[in-house]
Design an enzyme around this catalytic site. Structure first.
Site, PDB file in Angstrom:
ATOM      1  CB  SER A 267       8.413   3.357  12.584  1.00  0.00           C
ATOM      2  OG  SER A 267       8.313   2.854  13.901  1.00  0.00           O
ATOM      3  CG  HIS A 297       8.003  -1.885  12.289  1.00  0.00           C
ATOM      4  ND1 HIS A 297       7.874  -2.006  13.654  1.00  0.00           N
ATOM      5  CD2 HIS A 297       8.355  -0.578  12.087  1.00  0.00           C
ATOM      6  CE1 HIS A 297       8.135  -0.839  14.241  1.00  0.00           C
ATOM      7  NE2 HIS A 297       8.426   0.045  13.304  1.00  0.00           N
ATOM      8  CG  HIS A 344      10.410  -7.304  20.011  1.00  0.00           C
ATOM      9  ND1 HIS A 344      11.518  -6.535  20.281  1.00  0.00           N
ATOM     10  CD2 HIS A 344       9.433  -6.453  19.620  1.00  0.00           C
ATOM     11  CE1 HIS A 344      11.207  -5.260  20.079  1.00  0.00           C
ATOM     12  NE2 HIS A 344       9.956  -5.175  19.684  1.00  0.00           N
ATOM     13  NE  ARG A 353       5.099  -2.687  22.639  1.00  0.00           N
ATOM     14  CZ  ARG A 353       5.689  -2.580  21.459  1.00  0.00           C
ATOM     15  NH1 ARG A 353       5.656  -1.427  20.810  1.00  0.00           N
ATOM     16  NH2 ARG A 353       6.320  -3.606  20.919  1.00  0.00           N
ATOM     17  CG  ASP A 399       2.107  -5.464  16.039  1.00  0.00           C
ATOM     18  OD1 ASP A 399       1.506  -4.391  16.201  1.00  0.00           O
ATOM     19  OD2 ASP A 399       3.313  -5.526  15.722  1.00  0.00           O
TER      20      ASP A 399
HETATM   21  N1  CMX Z   1       7.413 -16.904  13.465  1.00  0.00           N
HETATM   22  C1  CMX Z   1       8.275 -17.667  12.755  1.00  0.00           C
HETATM   23  N2  CMX Z   1       9.592 -17.477  12.690  1.00  0.00           N
HETATM   24  C2  CMX Z   1      10.094 -16.445  13.412  1.00  0.00           C
HETATM   25  C3  CMX Z   1       9.287 -15.619  14.204  1.00  0.00           C
HETATM   26  C4  CMX Z   1       7.890 -15.870  14.219  1.00  0.00           C
HETATM   27  N3  CMX Z   1       7.042 -15.114  14.890  1.00  0.00           N
HETATM   28  N4  CMX Z   1      10.056 -14.704  14.807  1.00  0.00           N
HETATM   29  C5  CMX Z   1      11.320 -14.931  14.387  1.00  0.00           C
HETATM   30  N5  CMX Z   1      11.330 -15.993  13.546  1.00  0.00           N
HETATM   31  C6  CMX Z   1      12.477 -16.540  12.821  1.00  0.00           C
HETATM   32  C7  CMX Z   1      13.140 -15.450  12.004  1.00  0.00           C
HETATM   33  O1  CMX Z   1      12.465 -15.254  10.777  1.00  0.00           O
HETATM   34  C8  CMX Z   1      14.535 -16.008  11.873  1.00  0.00           C
HETATM   35  O2  CMX Z   1      14.483 -17.025  10.900  1.00  0.00           O
HETATM   36  P1  CMX Z   1      15.711 -17.244   9.875  1.00  0.00           P
HETATM   37  O3  CMX Z   1      16.875 -17.616  10.748  1.00  0.00           O
HETATM   38  O4  CMX Z   1      15.224 -18.332   8.996  1.00  0.00           O
HETATM   39  O5  CMX Z   1      15.927 -15.934   9.172  1.00  0.00           O
HETATM   40  C9  CMX Z   1      14.765 -16.686  13.228  1.00  0.00           C
HETATM   41  O6  CMX Z   1      13.464 -16.947  13.748  1.00  0.00           O
HETATM   42  C10 CMX Z   1      15.531 -15.833  14.215  1.00  0.00           C
HETATM   43  O7  CMX Z   1      14.862 -14.585  14.324  1.00  0.00           O
HETATM   44  P2  CMX Z   1      14.972 -13.718  15.680  1.00  0.00           P
HETATM   45  O8  CMX Z   1      16.401 -13.340  15.849  1.00  0.00           O
HETATM   46  O9  CMX Z   1      14.309 -14.409  16.808  1.00  0.00           O
HETATM   47  O10 CMX Z   1      14.056 -12.467  15.328  1.00  0.00           O
HETATM   48  P3  CMX Z   1      14.467 -11.158  14.506  1.00  0.00           P
HETATM   49  O11 CMX Z   1      15.075 -10.188  15.469  1.00  0.00           O
HETATM   50  O12 CMX Z   1      15.260 -11.483  13.298  1.00  0.00           O
HETATM   51  O13 CMX Z   1      13.055 -10.629  14.016  1.00  0.00           O
HETATM   52  C11 CMX Z   1      10.774 -10.056  14.226  1.00  0.00           C
HETATM   53  C12 CMX Z   1      12.148 -10.004  14.884  1.00  0.00           C
HETATM   54  C13 CMX Z   1       9.787  -9.269  15.065  1.00  0.00           C
HETATM   55  C14 CMX Z   1      10.856  -9.430  12.837  1.00  0.00           C
HETATM   56  C15 CMX Z   1      10.353 -11.548  14.125  1.00  0.00           C
HETATM   57  O14 CMX Z   1      10.206 -12.086  15.420  1.00  0.00           O
HETATM   58  C16 CMX Z   1       9.060 -11.734  13.352  1.00  0.00           C
HETATM   59  O15 CMX Z   1       9.121 -11.861  12.125  1.00  0.00           O
HETATM   60  N6  CMX Z   1       7.893 -11.794  14.044  1.00  0.00           N
HETATM   61  C17 CMX Z   1       6.622 -11.883  13.367  1.00  0.00           C
HETATM   62  C18 CMX Z   1       6.214 -10.530  12.812  1.00  0.00           C
HETATM   63  C19 CMX Z   1       5.851  -9.582  13.911  1.00  0.00           C
HETATM   64  O16 CMX Z   1       5.087  -9.914  14.813  1.00  0.00           O
HETATM   65  N7  CMX Z   1       6.361  -8.360  13.841  1.00  0.00           N
HETATM   66  C20 CMX Z   1       5.981  -7.287  14.773  1.00  0.00           C
HETATM   67  C21 CMX Z   1       7.082  -6.916  15.752  1.00  0.00           C
HETATM   68  C22 CMX Z   1       6.644  -5.761  16.627  1.00  0.00           C
HETATM   69  C23 CMX Z   1       6.518  -4.504  15.833  1.00  0.00           C
HETATM   70  O17 CMX Z   1       7.525  -4.010  15.310  1.00  0.00           O
HETATM   71  O18 CMX Z   1       5.399  -3.999  15.686  1.00  0.00           O
END
Ligand code: CMX
Length: 463
Positions: A267, A297, A344, A353, A399
């Site tokens: 964002s 996000h 994250h 947070r 979140d």
């Molecule tokens: N549950 C399951 N799998 C997860 C995960 C979770 N909470 N967080 C990361 N992973 C997975 C990723 O999908 C990725 O899988 P692949 O290798 O199969 O693609 C792997 O673990 C490695 O990911 P990462 O490097 O640890 O995390 P990223 O930087 O790629 O992604 C985020 C970060 C936040 C998108 C991810 O942790 C996620 O999807 N979390 C759940 C959604 C969420 O809570 N988002 C809110 C974030 C805060 C915000 O912006 O508001």
């Protein structure tokens, strides 16, 4: 006062700032503070660019180019900085420091959002007088045009609240000072002033737009009229129909902690990127809100509550335990879904947070059933994610907690949660955008590569 400042600016030779300082409404002293700080910062940035322009901040690997540009240091962002272990600092202040230092509402225990607006824009902790001036200024800008209300009222109730917020933001754009002044040929030195005017107008009006969306979708369109004599947290809550002072305090905390998370998140970066084309703050923010509406996000807060409600339903009255929650976490992962609210892209520890919301819950709703469930998940999820072995950060983010606090006070409509995140994110992303224009940052244009071009590069290197 503004005229005096204008004369001072003229004596110092800041001709662009002079006009910036004398135009438009008084901003409760805010514009004057910015006008005095901007020349120093401009000089500092000019010197850094001239003397150290060739210094390498970091490199970009092929893995990073394909991998969402993680950790590539390739932009500046002035209002906050994120440390992977410590979490966010707003203008150098951690969340506990903000809670300690920023002015609060009478009888409240959380910082006023207005105090954070001042801090992010100026870098200074505001005085009570600063806050009083800013609140008066925001109150004078708060009227939402009838044409905008009409547009929002005409939207189908089935349309997601985030789509409605983006539309509402764009509907407000008709009043953009930047767009109007640009059309007249305003000089570059004035851009920050126009962005500030738009930013303050957006911050003043968006809560009513958001409250109207809430009342239209969930309350048959009956909205308590805005009372700009209240602080932003209390007024927004009241417009939505929430008169509990504890909820007002929660809203203040919510609006403060979601505001800013440095510049690389979807964002904030979208707002910055779109603004770099000199799209005005309304257009830039609407674009950023669309990014916030993604489930990885900001929409994660909605997804968290849905997931937790699903867990409760599956437990079917059984007491949550570490064992049954562990199984449900694995079910979630095995169905190909993420565990929302965990992980994250930058943080490598529990998000502060999350921690401050947990502390709010421990103080105000320690016996809430859903809070107890969220607490137990905090003990279970990181171990499950670690065992799965994919995530870089198994800890909760912002979140994971917000929805459970909101539902305690009756705000149970989770599809609305990201709208509140958006109201808050507007504060941080737009405060930074004012500085982007003040520092004269150019249009963004990083270089992209095709896979074919990467093959050619690799072949050339191995030849
Ligand atoms: N549950 C399951 N799998 C997860 C995960 C979770 N909470 N967080 C990361 N992973 C997975 C990723 O999908 C990725 O899988 P692949 O290798 O199969 O693609 C792997 O673990 C490695 O990911 P990462 O490097 O640890 O995390 P990223 O930087 O790629 O992604 C985020 C970060 C936040 C998108 C991810 O942790 C996620 O999807 N979390 C759940 C959604 C969420 O809570 N988002 C809110 C974030 C805060 C915000 O912006 O508001």
């Amino acid at each position: 006062m503004i005229r005096t400042l204008g004369r001072v600016a003229l004596r110092r030779g800041h001709r662009g700032l002079l006009t910036g300082a004398v135009r438009g409404l008084s901003t409760g002293g805010l514009k004057e503070v910015l006008a005095s700080k901007i020349p120093k910062m401009q000089a500092d940035v000019k010197q850094i660019r001239e003397k150290h322009g060739q210094k390498v901040l970091g490199s970009c690997t092929v893995a990073q180019a394909y991998g969402g540009m993680r950790s590539v240091k390739c932009m500046t962002y002035e209002t906050s900085l994120l440390d992977p272990m410590e979490g966010i600092r707003f203008r150098g202040y951690t969340i506990p420091e903000c809670q300690e230092t920023l002015p609060r509402a009478k009888g409240g225990s959380e910082p006023l959002p207005e105090s954070l607006i001042w801090l992010l824009l100026t870098g200074d902790i505001p005085t009570e007088a600063n806050i009083a001036g800013l609140r008066k200024d925001l109150a004078s800008r708060a009227k939402v045009p009838d044409s905008v209300t009409k547009i929002i009222n005409g939207l189908p109730k089935t349309m997601h609240p985030m789509s409605q917020l983006a539309i509402g933001t764009l509907a407000l754009q008709e009043d953009s000072v930047m767009a109007a002044e640009y059309a007249k040929g305003t000089p570059k030195t004035m851009y920050w002033d126009h962005y500030l005017e738009d930013t303050l107008n957006i911050i003043a009006r968006l809560p009513e737009v958001a409250a109207r969306i809430y009342c239209n979708i969930y309350r048959d369109g009956k909205m308590t009229p805005s009372d700009p004599s209240l602080d932003m947290g209390a007024n927004y809550s009241m417009m939505m129909g929430y008169d509990n002072p504890a909820f007002h305090d929660l809203m203040r905390l919510y609006l403060v902690i979601h505001s800013d998370h440095e510049g690389g998140n979807v964002s904030a970066h979208t707002v910055k990127l779109v603004g770099s084309a000199l799209s005005d703050p309304y257009l830039s923010l609407a674009a950023g809100l669309n990014g916030l509406a993604g489930p990885l996000h900001g929409l994660a807060n909605q997804e968290v509550l849905k997931w937790i409600k699903g867990i409760k339903a599956q437990l079917d009255g059984a007491e949550p335990t570490k064992d049954n929650l562990t199984k449900l976490c694995w079910d979630q992962l095995n169905s190909g879904k993420v565990i929302p609210g965990y992980g994250h892209a930058v943080l490598r520890k529990t998000d502060p947070r999350y921690t401050c919301q947990r502390e709010f819950a421990l103080k105000n709703l320690p016996d809430d059933e859903m809070f107890k469930l969220v607490s137990l998940l905090f003990e279970v999820v990181p171990a499950v994610l670690n065992e799965q072995g994919k995530v870089k950060n198994p800890w909760p983010n912002v979140d994971a907690h917000s929805g459970v606090l909101l539902q305690h006070y009756g705000l149970v409509e989770e599809s609305y949660y990201t709208v509140m995140f958006g109201i808050s994110r507007a504060i941080g992303a737009l405060a930074n955008l004012v500085w982007d224009r003040a520092l004269g940052l150019p249009i963004e244009r990083p270089k992209s590569m095709t896979t074919e071009a990467i093959h050619q590069l690799l072949e050339a290197e191995s030849a």
